[in-house]
Every structure is written in structure tokens, then in C-alpha cells.
Scaffold this active site. Structure first.
Site, mmCIF file in Angstrom:
data_model
loop_
_atom_site.group_PDB
_atom_site.id
_atom_site.type_symbol
_atom_site.label_atom_id
_atom_site.label_comp_id
_atom_site.label_asym_id
_atom_site.label_seq_id
_atom_site.Cartn_x
_atom_site.Cartn_y
_atom_site.Cartn_z
ATOM 1 C CD GLU A 1 -3.124 -1.209 2.280
ATOM 2 O OE1 GLU A 1 -2.937 -0.486 3.042
ATOM 3 O OE2 GLU A 1 -3.617 -2.212 2.607
ATOM 4 C CD GLU B 1 -4.518 -8.179 1.419
ATOM 5 O OE1 GLU B 1 -5.397 -7.361 2.025
ATOM 6 O OE2 GLU B 1 -3.138 -7.891 1.651
HETATM 7 C C1 XIL Z 1 -6.417 -6.648 8.051
HETATM 8 C C2 XIL Z 1 -6.776 -8.018 8.873
HETATM 9 O O1 XIL Z 1 -7.590 -8.901 8.232
HETATM 10 C C3 XIL Z 1 -7.354 -7.722 10.122
HETATM 11 O O2 XIL Z 1 -7.335 -8.734 11.185
HETATM 12 C C4 XIL Z 1 -6.541 -6.346 10.869
HETATM 13 O O3 XIL Z 1 -7.248 -6.091 11.862
HETATM 14 C C5 XIL Z 1 -6.351 -5.233 9.969
HETATM 15 O O4 XIL Z 1 -5.680 -5.864 8.784
HETATM 16 N N1 XIL Z 1 -5.140 -4.839 3.525
HETATM 17 C C6 XIL Z 1 -4.063 -5.713 3.935
HETATM 18 C C7 XIL Z 1 -4.233 -6.746 4.950
HETATM 19 O O5 XIL Z 1 -2.982 -5.638 3.410
HETATM 20 O O6 XIL Z 1 -3.317 -6.712 5.881
HETATM 21 C C8 XIL Z 1 -5.424 -6.038 5.996
HETATM 22 O O7 XIL Z 1 -5.743 -7.103 6.734
HETATM 23 C C9 XIL Z 1 -6.512 -5.655 4.965
HETATM 24 C C10 XIL Z 1 -6.370 -4.628 4.236
#
Ligand code: XIL
Length: 371
Positions: free
Chosen positions: A154, A260
Site C-alpha cells: 500500500e 486478499e
Molecule cells: C487486516 C486484517 O484482516 C485484520 O485482522 C486487521 O485487524 C487489519 O488488517 N489490507 C491488507 C491486510 O494488506 O493486511 C489487511 O488485513 C486488510 C487490508
């Protein structure tokens, strides 16, 4: 009596065959890995049912949180490797492709990382040395055992310019190149990725492509760009997803991955962002529209959405190296708490009891039909 026992045995075997759905990983074409994010609870044995779904169904795992800086390296001289060790062992036991997430990010990173002895912002040299030590220690520990790393997560604003993170502000634009250089040093064999969300937006995608072309022109290793894939049922459009899967490999010269994936079925009102607490509670009540179950119509819509996405993935399969879901069952999903805490969401392929949903069947059917 004997006949009866035999009949019972045959019936039991048939029931087991029906109950155990075919594994998605066995339907996936060669070169396309299918993965899931594992929570710390799953890794530590607190959710055996969903862990066994993950190990039966997928051939890759990503840790949802346990390798983030604040988890694995909470204090300057303290690393907590035990959940990460368990995570990697699970991957090895099941011969999975193990992904590390994530080395350099502005979130879930402790404040001390960016601070100096006398203020909130350390200088370039200090931050580079902290970054290098972190990457060499963490990626170095799992050298040869974690097979691919989200090196930088990011780093972009929505308009494709570099996000003003403490990393950028203290180090300068080459912090990304430095992170990839250190990751290569820590494990020369591991695949290295740039990961971000909303890369279906052309301007942001251009930014990611620019980053990767810059890394490649410096002679650095980069294997793929990950689009996170936190999407809705209607947005992005199939055309935008198609463009993303075509454009990234064509213009960045690396593979593309969906890293994701989850599909938010709840309304996202822009007014939720930055709402004050009182307003937030009202919005939560108004937008938590399926507190008991997802109605059939929406369930089918979700299934069609997943089928459409996987059809596109298959069309581009020579350039897509992995699709990873951000969780296993709906009970685990971070979308129950994001962007508003305490809602009931339904973004994944298994329901809260670990039963495969119509979306699971739909993905399986698309994968089966690929030949
Ligand atoms: C999220 C997790 O799923 C949660 O449990 C945590 O509280 C916050 O982070 N982008 C990403 C991930 O790269 O690491 C994030 O994961 C979601 C958004």
C-alpha cells in the site's frame, strides 16, 4: 447380519464422499495457486475446523496478521516468532506455498519504528537501518521456507502518486527499492511482490506499474504485483477486473495476483468514513442489513460474482500466479468489523459453521469447466 454391516459401511462411505467437497486446489490449472489467509487463532489451534478446510482446499497460505511488524517485532529488541513459526510449520506439513505478509507498510507498524530519541521522526539513515535489520531478521529466519513476500504494501495514493507515509517522508522515494534490495539479500530464492488495493483504478494501477518498472530498471527482483481484491458485488466492474489482469503483466512485465479476495455484500455509504461516534452507531444499525442470514437472492448474487471473477482469472491464467482469499469462513472475515465494527458480513466461500456456500460450488464449477 454381515450383509447389513456391509450395507452400513457402504452407506457411511457414500455419506463421507458427499460431505467432503472436492478440493478447489485440485481443480486449479497448473501455475495458478489458490490460497487463504490464516488468522492467528487458526494457526494456534483455536479454530481447527476452518484450519482443516484451508489445508484441504488450498495450496497456499498467507498470515492475516502474525507477520506484520507490530506482531512479529513489537519492540526494538524483541521479536515474537512463535505464531509465525507455527504458521510456517503448517505450510510445510501440507506442502503449501507459504506467503509472508508484509515487510514494509505504514499500518500495524509500531510508533517506535518511525521515532527518534528526541522526536516523532527518525532520520533517513536510522530508518533504513531499522528496515534492513527487520527484513534480514524476519525474512532471513524463514529463508527457503517462506516462498514469497509482500515486500511493500500500500505505498500508493488513489491518484497513483506515492502515499505520504513516514517511510517516504523520512527516507525518500527510494525506500521501496531499498526494501526490495534488503528482501533479496535476506532470501535470494523467495519471490518478491508489490501489493496494494484498488489497482483496478487506472491511475493507481499506473502508479504500481511505475514502481515495478523502476525496481526492474535498477536490476532488482520483483515477481508479481498483487491486487488485494477487497471488492463489492457490483464494483469494480468485470471490465475493470479484466483490464487489471491484462494490463499489469503487459506493462509491468511481471505476473499479477489477487492476494486478499473477499466480496463485501453490505452497503458502503461514503458517509461512514470519518463519521462521529454517535453517527457511526446509527449507520451501523442501518447498514447491518443481514444480521441473521444472507437471503437466497444475495447468496446467488455472490455466487455469480465469484464465478465471473474466476472466469476472468482463467482467461488470464498464463499471467495470474495466485488467488488468495482473505480468510476461510465468514466468521473469520475482517469485514465483520470493517469499515464499521460489529456487522454481520458474508464475503467468503464458507459460512459461519464452515459449510460451503453456493459461491464455493460456483468457483468449483468454473474451475472444472476450464478444459
Ligand atoms: C487486516 C486484517 O484482516 C485484520 O485482522 C486487521 O485487524 C487489519 O488488517 N489490507 C491488507 C491486510 O494488506 O493486511 C489487511 O488485513 C486488510 C487490508
Amino acid at each position: 447380519m454381515r450383509v447389513l454391516r456391509l450395507t452400513l459401511l457402504v452407506l457411511t462411505m457414500a455419506a463421507v464422499a458427499v460431505a467432503a467437497p472436492i478440493a478447489l486446489k485440485s481443480l486449479s490449472p497448473p501455475g495458478l495457486r489458490l490460497g487463504a489467509a490464516l488468522s492467528t487463532a487458526q494457526v494456534e489451534g483455536g479454530d481447527a475446523r476452518s484450519l482443516s478446510i484451508a489445508t484441504d482446499q488450498f495450496n497456499s497460505i498467507t498470515p492475516e496478521n502474525l507477520l506484520k511488524w507490530s506482531n512479529v517485532h513489537p519492540e526494538p529488541a524483541r521479536f515474537d516468532f512463535s505464531p509465525a513459526d507455527r504458521f510456517v510449520e503448517i505450510g510445510e506439513r501440507h506442502k503449501m506455498f507459504v506467503v509472508g505478509h508484509t515487510l514494509v507498510w505504514h499500518q500495524q507498524t509500531p510508533a517506535w519504528v518511525f521515532a527518534s530519541a528526541d522526536g516523532p521522526r527518525a532520520d533517513r539513515a536510522t530508518l533504513l537501518s531499522r528496515m534492513r535489520e527487520h527484513i534480514l531478521t524476519v525474512a532471513g529466519r524463514y529463508r527457503g521456507r517462506i516462498h514469497g513476500w509482500d515486500v511493500v504494501n500500500e505505498a500508493l495514493e488513489e491518484d497513483g502518486t506515492l502515499r505520504r507515509t513516514p517511510w517516504l517522508e523520512a527516507i525518500g522515494e527510494d525506500y521501496i527499492a531499498k526494501a526490495f534490495e534488503f528482501a533479496r539479500e535476506a532470501d535470494p530464492q523467495a519471490e518478491l511482490y508489490y501489493n496494494d488495493y484498488n489497482l483496478w483504478k487506472p491511475a493507481k494501477r499506473d502508479g504500481a506499474i511505475r514502481i515495478v518498472n523502476d525496481l526492474r530498471s535498477r536490476g532488482l527482483r520483483v515477481d508479481a504485483i498483487g491486487e488485494q481484491g477487497h471488492w463489492g458485488v457490483g464494483e469494480p466492474s468485470l471490465e475493470q477486473i479484466d483490464d487489471t489482469l491484462r494490463d499489469i503483466p503487459a506493462r509491468a512485465g511481471v505476473k499479477v495476483m489477487l492476494t486478499e479476495v473477499d466480496i463485501d455484500v453490505l452497503p458502503r455509504d461514503p458517509a461512514m468514513w470519518g463519521a462521529d461516534l454517535a453517527k457511526k452507531a446509527t449507520i451501523r444499525a442501518a447498514t447491518n442489513i443481514y444480521p441473521d442470514r444472507l437471503p437466497d437472492e444475495q447468496q446467488q448474487q455472490l455466487a455469480r460474482r465469484y464465478a465471473d471473477i474466476f472466469r476472468l482469472v482463467l482467461e488470464h491464467r498464463s499471467q495470474v500466479s495466485r488467488v488468495t482469499f482473505w480468510g476461510v469462513t465468514d466468521a473469520q472475515s475482517w469485514l465483520n468489523d470493517f469499515p464499521i465494527p460489529g456487522r454481520v458480513n458474508y464475503p467468503l466461500l464458507w459460512d459461519r459453521e464452515g459449510r460451503p456456500k453456493p459461491a464455493f460450488d460456483a468457483v468449483g464449477e468454473v474451475l472444472k469447466g476450464r478444459r
